[in-house]
Design a protein around this motif. Structure first.
Motif, PDB file in Angstrom:
ATOM      1  N   ALA A 176     -15.629  42.229   3.109  1.00 43.64           N
ATOM      2  CA  ALA A 176     -15.722  42.860   4.344  1.00 43.64           C
ATOM      3  C   ALA A 176     -16.995  42.858   5.185  1.00 43.64           C
ATOM      4  N   ARG A 225     -16.927  41.199   8.635  1.00 40.37           N
ATOM      5  CA  ARG A 225     -17.743  41.954   9.893  1.00 40.37           C
ATOM      6  C   ARG A 225     -18.832  40.986  10.497  1.00 40.37           C
ATOM      7  N   ALA A 248     -11.544  42.993   7.808  1.00 42.89           N
ATOM      8  CA  ALA A 248     -12.571  43.507   6.973  1.00 42.89           C
ATOM      9  C   ALA A 248     -12.390  45.078   6.593  1.00 42.89           C
TER      10      ALA A 248
END
Length: 195
Positions: free
Chosen positions: A100, A104, A126
């Motif tokens: 994630a 991001r 994400a």
């Protein structure tokens, strides 16, 4: 020298740490962690060009080294070298799979480059991996707001409904509403976060 450089770095004695870490590298030119620590020290000393070279040397020894890649991404981001940073994020994802945090970061680089549809997809991916990832929720909501999407808070609101005990998400919603000038809703969101 191996431990001394790291101890000096941790105690904030950066110039001495750089000297000790360079000595450790001279003793063992394949000591990847010494390169990483030296790169971090040089970054702290704002010697970004030298830090970049050191992280690149670490990657020459260990091409999938996560610490070297992450630190180079930071250096490239600070230097507004978004294409280079994006290439490294993609390399990092290939090396260890999607996380994630990496997605991001990928979204941020894509957004900086004006590739907004791809950025949105990266943030959504994400959130598929980590539905409570506050920074990805915030980035996705801000991107929606930037694109004048009237429903820009929907994914965040759905996440808050699904994870009601996550105060961070409610605080993020309040922050974004404040930035959007929707003060009454922002106050309500922040009150909700505190209860």
């Amino acid at each position: 020298q191996r431990n001394l450089g790291n101890l000096l770095k941790e105690s904030g004695r950066h110039l001495e740490a750089a000297t000790a870490l360079r000595a450790a590298i001279a003793l063992d030119p394949k000591f990847v962690e010494a390169y990483i620590n030296l790169g971090v020290v040089l970054t702290t000393l704002r010697e970004h060009g030298e830090a970049e070279k050191i992280f690149r040397r670490a990657l020459a020894l260990d091409p999938a080294n996560v610490a070297a890649l992450r630190n180079l991404i930071v250096i490239y981001s600070m230097a507004e070298r978004s294409e280079d940073a994006l290439a490294l994020v993609d390399r990092l994802i290939r090396a260890r799979g999607e996380t994630a945090d990496d997605l991001r970061d990928r979204g941020h680089m894509l957004q900086t480059l004006g590739r907004l549809d791809e950025a949105e997809q990266s943030y959504k991916r994400a959130l598929t991996l980590d539905p409570s990832h506050g920074a990805a929720h915030e980035a996705l909501a801000k991107l929606g707001w930037r694109r004048s999407n009237g429903d820009f808070l929907r994914p965040l609101t759905v996440a808050i409904d699904r994870i009601p005990d996550n105060a961070e998400l409610a605080m993020i919603k309040g922050k974004i509403l404040t930035q959007a000038g929707r003060f009454d809703e922002a106050v309500a969101a922040r009150i909700n976060a505190e209860t």
